[in-house]
Design an enzyme around this catalytic site. Structure first.
Site, PDB file in Angstrom:
ATOM      1  CG  ASN A   1      -0.750  -0.460   2.674  1.00 11.10           C
ATOM      2  OD1 ASN A   1       0.318  -0.847   2.596  1.00 11.10           O
ATOM      3  ND2 ASN A   1      -1.373  -1.064   3.069  1.00 11.10           N
ATOM      4  CB  CYS A   2       4.273   1.878   1.543  1.00  9.37           C
ATOM      5  SG  CYS A   2       3.727   1.566   3.187  1.00  9.37           S
TER       6      CYS A   2
ATOM      7  CB  ALA B   1      -5.245  -5.773  18.652  1.00  9.43           C
TER       8      ALA B   1
ATOM      9  N   GLY C   1      -1.032  -3.084  14.123  1.00 11.73           N
ATOM     10  CA  GLY C   1      -1.652  -2.282  13.338  1.00 11.73           C
ATOM     11  C   GLY C   1      -1.109  -1.090  13.742  1.00 11.73           C
TER      12      GLY C   1
HETATM   13  C1  FAD Z   1      -1.384   4.868  -0.062  1.00 12.29           C
HETATM   14  C2  FAD Z   1      -0.758   4.120   1.260  1.00 12.29           C
HETATM   15  C3  FAD Z   1       0.640   4.818   1.260  1.00 12.29           C
HETATM   16  C4  FAD Z   1       1.312   4.706   2.838  1.00 12.29           C
HETATM   17  N1  FAD Z   1       2.805   4.816   3.008  1.00 12.29           N
HETATM   18  C5  FAD Z   1       3.455   4.338   3.631  1.00 12.29           C
HETATM   19  C6  FAD Z   1       5.061   4.534   4.042  1.00 12.29           C
HETATM   20  O1  FAD Z   1       5.939   5.132   2.946  1.00 12.29           O
HETATM   21  N2  FAD Z   1       5.938   4.235   4.842  1.00 12.29           N
HETATM   22  C7  FAD Z   1       5.126   4.137   5.854  1.00 12.29           C
HETATM   23  O2  FAD Z   1       5.078   3.438   7.115  1.00 12.29           O
HETATM   24  N3  FAD Z   1       3.732   3.503   5.912  1.00 12.29           N
HETATM   25  C8  FAD Z   1       2.969   3.567   4.783  1.00 12.29           C
HETATM   26  N4  FAD Z   1       1.458   3.460   4.576  1.00 12.29           N
HETATM   27  C9  FAD Z   1       0.943   3.128   6.209  1.00 12.29           C
HETATM   28  C10 FAD Z   1       1.037   1.362   5.968  1.00 12.29           C
HETATM   29  O3  FAD Z   1       0.924   1.307   4.849  1.00 12.29           O
HETATM   30  C11 FAD Z   1       0.131   0.392   7.052  1.00 12.29           C
HETATM   31  O4  FAD Z   1       1.114   1.593   8.351  1.00 12.29           O
HETATM   32  C12 FAD Z   1       0.216  -0.799   7.130  1.00 12.29           C
HETATM   33  O5  FAD Z   1      -0.473  -0.743   5.993  1.00 12.29           O
HETATM   34  C13 FAD Z   1      -0.372  -0.694   8.652  1.00 12.29           C
HETATM   35  O6  FAD Z   1      -0.919  -2.322   8.621  1.00 12.29           O
HETATM   36  P1  FAD Z   1      -1.959  -2.990   8.742  1.00 12.29           P
HETATM   37  O7  FAD Z   1      -2.345  -4.492   9.116  1.00 12.29           O
HETATM   38  O8  FAD Z   1      -2.578  -2.459  10.741  1.00 12.29           O
HETATM   39  O9  FAD Z   1      -3.117  -2.383   8.130  1.00 12.29           O
HETATM   40  P2  FAD Z   1      -3.493  -2.614   6.640  1.00 12.29           P
HETATM   41  O10 FAD Z   1      -1.999  -2.547   5.996  1.00 12.29           O
HETATM   42  O11 FAD Z   1      -4.311  -1.311   6.449  1.00 12.29           O
HETATM   43  O12 FAD Z   1      -4.080  -3.990   6.780  1.00 12.29           O
HETATM   44  C14 FAD Z   1      -5.501  -3.544   7.068  1.00 12.29           C
HETATM   45  C15 FAD Z   1      -6.520  -5.051   6.042  1.00 12.29           C
HETATM   46  O13 FAD Z   1      -7.724  -5.380   6.594  1.00 12.29           O
HETATM   47  C16 FAD Z   1      -8.780  -5.177   6.092  1.00 12.29           C
HETATM   48  N5  FAD Z   1     -10.012  -5.827   6.435  1.00 12.29           N
HETATM   49  C17 FAD Z   1     -10.319  -4.911   7.758  1.00 12.29           C
HETATM   50  N6  FAD Z   1     -11.376  -4.898   8.271  1.00 12.29           N
HETATM   51  C18 FAD Z   1     -11.345  -6.406   8.200  1.00 12.29           C
HETATM   52  C19 FAD Z   1     -12.417  -7.226   8.788  1.00 12.29           C
HETATM   53  N7  FAD Z   1     -13.417  -7.189   9.009  1.00 12.29           N
HETATM   54  N8  FAD Z   1     -12.415  -8.295   7.612  1.00 12.29           N
HETATM   55  C20 FAD Z   1     -11.854  -8.900   6.702  1.00 12.29           C
HETATM   56  N9  FAD Z   1     -10.488  -7.744   6.203  1.00 12.29           N
HETATM   57  C21 FAD Z   1     -10.363  -6.804   6.848  1.00 12.29           C
HETATM   58  C22 FAD Z   1      -8.773  -4.448   4.809  1.00 12.29           C
HETATM   59  O14 FAD Z   1      -8.963  -4.891   3.914  1.00 12.29           O
HETATM   60  C23 FAD Z   1      -6.811  -4.539   5.031  1.00 12.29           C
HETATM   61  O15 FAD Z   1      -6.658  -4.956   3.603  1.00 12.29           O
HETATM   62  C24 FAD Z   1       0.317   3.731   3.893  1.00 12.29           C
HETATM   63  C25 FAD Z   1      -1.190   3.498   3.763  1.00 12.29           C
HETATM   64  C26 FAD Z   1      -1.015   4.186   2.925  1.00 12.29           C
HETATM   65  C27 FAD Z   1      -2.901   3.662   2.488  1.00 12.29           C
END
Ligand code: FAD
Length: 816
Positions: free
Chosen positions: A41-42, A279, A281
């Site tokens: 996603n980054c 939990a 992220g």
């Molecule tokens: C455009 C963009 C650019 C970014 N650039 C950077 C960067 O350069 N450097 C950096 O450090 N961070 C960056 N980030 C932030 C980083 O991507 C996030 O901090 C990281 O992905 C968080 O991880 P996560 O697993 O918590 O959530 P995510 O990676 O967002 O994953 C969560 C997933 O859970 C799924 N989900 C949610 N609820 C449910 C449910 N009830 N049932 C099933 N699935 C579900 C969602 O669909 C999603 O796919 C960026 C984010 C974005 C959007």
């Protein structure tokens, strides 16, 4: 053992892979509500901008390849809709809305965060997007390819907003950024963000700071973005990047504890308030290692690390503790790298933690080796023991490694003295024998020891200028290109012989370009008996962008011309160009080298100068104007500024303002529409010929420069009466003749619009853009109870002496 993981990207996919590596026999179900898992996603903004050309490169794994490699039951388009912690079950909804239940032994939530989409009128209009996942990316990319996007507005200037601004620019769009705060990049301090403002403006991005969107309205095939300031922007597309909030709905409905920062509460083992439910992220909050207070940290590195730790705890029991993150982050903003770690000054102030800060500007590598560029580093630290609280870096090259090193020190409780002790791998292409972070350490230690008392840019901005002496110890050439108002200029090398010129009865604030000559001057002054001598932290290089007024020019409804390599342009239009490389030199080096080389060449010959000093391009432009040389082009690429100058016949003048005595001053005493129009037409005409123009607004003229939306200000009874009687802004001005109770003014505006003549407000803005100086008469303001906050930001307040100073340098003075 059966593990269920909700969320299949950063935290969730990492945990699933690690669980499998730790336990070959367990069952793992990975639930993802979207179509994709484990994607970058980054990288999404860079795919939108065409920097990443192949969509496939965003996907690190497909559901099938991931499932096969790690023996994980990957279920995309399966959304977890309820959790029953007592019976240990998850209710799952498929894409066809069918629901089913799965039992778990251990459950992990990694649902991420969701974009904030405030209730603004028109927010659901076609052409307005948020960016969080692949589906959003596809929608934006599709819109870009099916529509002609000449103007784009990005709302929100966090790192994703800025990445989107850059990538939309790469598609050829004029980009405007609207931000509620007074700065971009909220995690860093204002003075550091100001360097980013300077760069964005240099790139042609319009910045609307301290302004929020009040409404979106469809205007034919375009979107009108109405701002709180009364301005409105016309866009073909809008990206909303106002921020995100943790995805906690599922957790809170399941009865899991939500913490004070509104994230899912977890303990040191990343277990939620319910046993066997974990939990990680963006959705969780965790205590900040430096403050101990829970906070939300939306970054990929912590999510991935937590995924690994939690996997071990789910398989082996709660043994591995997570220590927390200090918010180490980085972003590319056009040619700049902006990075930060730990606590910036503004957060320390909010938390009431005493601190000191230092700002240094150093070369990314040995300045004599080609392509050295500047790195600005700001450190925050404990004023007693030097423990480092935070660091921020802005530069073209090498910012990342410096911030990473400091981040490691902060996490291990390091001090500014450790920065000096760090051993660096050094050779000229990579660093200097004194690395930028060692220099930052030396400066910080001088501040703590009291050897170098400092003041900061905001102290100078807010203090009473009569209570101290401002001493600019740069060369006279640098001084003539701009300095802090009311400064006395004595170059450091002349200081010992000119001490008598410096008043000894008040504090002295010394400054140079970056702080080093200021420090030397400070030592000379103290050694010669001066008592209170302070050096300006970060020097004029930090002060200038921090106090700069941002002026936007209205974008045209056509695509921008991208600046490609400078070389082909030069080759095409010019032959026999004399080249001068000043890369790595800081101001005044490049401008002095330019001057010396121009002195050597013949009239009509052309010199191409390259520099990595961000201020050089503007300085060169001003220098050409005042010396009678012609600036042919001024371009930049990857932090390298290329200025091409044709030598003209020399002028003898030394400074901009006194050059030929050709300044113009206008006194606007009237509040009548036609007279105000005439004033700005004259001012623009004079400014267009390169002359210094000043308008002095006095008495009724003050009404011409009032803001449309004014903040609440306290007024006495007379101020209140004037407020009722006088026009509230330029929009309410009447004609001097045939006013007909205001109808004449309206008719005049209507006729001007029909004939394609700019409005008063537009002419006024053009004057500002042309560099016309607006001075409001202090005495008139006092008499009429007009407060500074009610006047346009660009206006300076001055007295008769200020006007007389300008008039002295002018050969035309008009009273209107
Ligand atoms: C455009 C963009 C650019 C970014 N650039 C950077 C960067 O350069 N450097 C950096 O450090 N961070 C960056 N980030 C932030 C980083 O991507 C996030 O901090 C990281 O992905 C968080 O991880 P996560 O697993 O918590 O959530 P995510 O990676 O967002 O994953 C969560 C997933 O859970 C799924 N989900 C949610 N609820 C449910 C449910 N009830 N049932 C099933 N699935 C579900 C969602 O669909 C999603 O796919 C960026 C984010 C974005 C959007």
């Amino acid at each position: 053992m059966k593990h269920i993981i909700i969320g299949g990207v950063a935290g969730g996919a990492t945990a699933a892979a690690r669980i499998r590596r730790a336990d070959e026999s367990c069952e793992i179900i990975l639930l993802e509500k979207g179509k994709y898992i484990s994607y970058a996603n980054c990288g999404l903004p860079y795919y939108i901008g065409g920097v990443i050309t192949e969509r496939e490169r965003l996907f690190l794994q497909t559901p099938q390849s991931f499932g096969r490699r790690f023996n994980v039951d990957v279920r995309v388009e399966n959304e977890a809709v309820a959790i029953d912690t007592a019976n240990k079950t998850v209710t799952i909804r498929k894409a066809n809305r069918e629901e089913y239940i799965e039992h778990f032994d251990k459950l992990l939530l990694s649902p991420g965060a969701s974009p904030i989409s405030p209730k603004i009128k028109g927010i659901d209009l076609e052409g307005i997007f948020t960016l969080r996942n692949v589906a959003d990316t596809d929608a934006i990319k599709n819109y870009l390819t099916t529509h002609d996007i000449n103007n784009a507005v990005v709302v929100g200037a966090g790192f994703i907003g800025l990445e989107m601004a850059e990538n939309l620019y790469h598609t050829g769009a004029n980009v405007s950024i609207v931000e509620k705060l007074d700065q971009v990049m909220p995690p860093i301090d204002f003075s550091m963000a100001a360097l980013v403002h300077e760069h964005l403006i240099q790139k042609g991005v319009s910045l609307y700071l301290e302004k929020s969107v009040e409404e979106f309205e469809k205007k034919d095939d375009k979107i009108e973005v109405k701002l709180s300031s009364g301005e409105s922007l016309i866009a073909d597309m809008v990206i909303l990047s106002i921020g995100v909030r943790p995805e906690t709905k599922l957790a809170s409905e399941a009865g899991l504890k939500i913490g004070t920062a509104q994230g899912i509460w977890v303990d040191d083992y990343l277990q939620t308030s319910v046993e066997n439910v974990y939990a990680v992220g963006d959705a969780i909050e965790f205590p900040h290692p430096l403050t101990g207070k829970p906070w939300l940290n939306y970054l990929a590195n912590p999510a991935n690390r937590q995924g690994r730790i939690v996997a071990d705890n789910m398989v082996f029991g709660n043994k591995t503790k997570y220590e927390g993150a200090i918010g180490t982050s980085i972003a590319k903003v056009f040619d700049l790298t902006v990075a930060s770690t730990g606590l910036p000054a503004k957060q320390l102030i909010a938390l009431d933690i005493p601190y000191k800060s230092s700002t240094t500007h150093s070369s990314s590598h040995a300045s004599y080796y080609p392509n050295a560029t500047n790195i600005t580093l700001k450190l925050t630290f404990d004023p007693q023991n030097g423990k480092i609280y935070g660091a921020q870096g802005v530069g073209i090259d090498g910012v990342d490694k410096r911030i990473d090193q400091i981040a490691l020190l902060i996490k291990t409780g390091g001090t500014i003295y450790d920065l000096i002790r760090l051993e660096h791998a050094y050779a000229p292409p990579y660093s200097s024998a004194k690395d930028p972070i060692a220099i930052a350490g030396y400066v910080a230690s001088n501040i703590i020891s009291g050897k170098m008392p400092v003041i900061y840019w905001e102290d100078i901005k807010t203090a009473d200028p009569d209570k101290f002496t401002l001493l600019d110890v740069r060369t006279t050439e640098e001084f003539s290109l701009g300095s802090i108002p009311k400064s006395l200029n004595i170059p450091v090398d002349d200081l010992r012989s000119r001490l008598a010129e410096i008043p000894a009865d008040k504090p002295i604030y010394v400054f140079c370009q970056v702080g080093l000559r200021g420090y030397l001057a400070q030592q000379i002054l103290v050694g010669n008996g001066f008592k209170e001598v302070y050096n300006l932290s970060g020097g004029y290089r930090s002060y200038k962008p921090a106090v700069a007024i941002i002026r936007n020019t209205k974008p045209e409804n056509k695509k921008i011309k991208q600046q490609n390599s400078v070389q082909p342009i030069m080759e095409k239009i010019l032959k026999n160009v004399i080249k001068l490389d000043t890369c790595g030199l800081q101001c005044p080096g490049p401008i002095l080298k330019l001057k010396n080389r121009i002195d050597e060449i013949q009239e009509g010959e052309v010199l191409e100068v390259t520099s990595t000093d961000p201020g050089f391009a503007r300085d060169a432009e001003a220098w050409c104007k005042m010396t009678g040389n012609t600036l042919i082009s001024n371009t930049d690429e990857n932090g390298k500024y290329t200025v091409v100058v044709e030598k003209g016949s020399p002028k003898s003048c030394k400074t901009l303002t006194s050059c030929d005595g050709k300044g113009k001053t206008l006194i606007l005493f009237s509040q009548e529409l036609d007279k105000a129009l005439a004033t700005f037409v004259l001012a623009n005409g004079a400014a267009a010929t390169g002359q210094k123009v000043t308008i002095f607004f006095t008495f009724w003229g003050l009404n011409v420069i009032k803001k449309v939306k004014k903040p609440q200000v306290k007024k006495d009874i007379f101020g209140k009466m004037f407020n009722i009687m006088l026009p509230s802004s330029s929009l309410k001005l009447k004609l001097s003749k045939f006013s007909m109770f205001g109808a004449g003014g309206k008719m005049m505006r209507y006729i001007m619009k029909n004939k394609g003549i700019d409005s008063l407000e537009s002419l006024r803005q053009q004057a500002l853009d042309n560099g016309v100086e607006f001075i409001a008469c202090q005495m008139s303001m006092d008499v009429m109870g007009v407060k500074r906050e009610e006047l346009m930001d660009e206006v300076t307040v001055g007295g008769v002496a200020t006007y007389m100073g300008r008039a002295d340098e002018a050969n035309v003075n008009l009273f209107i």
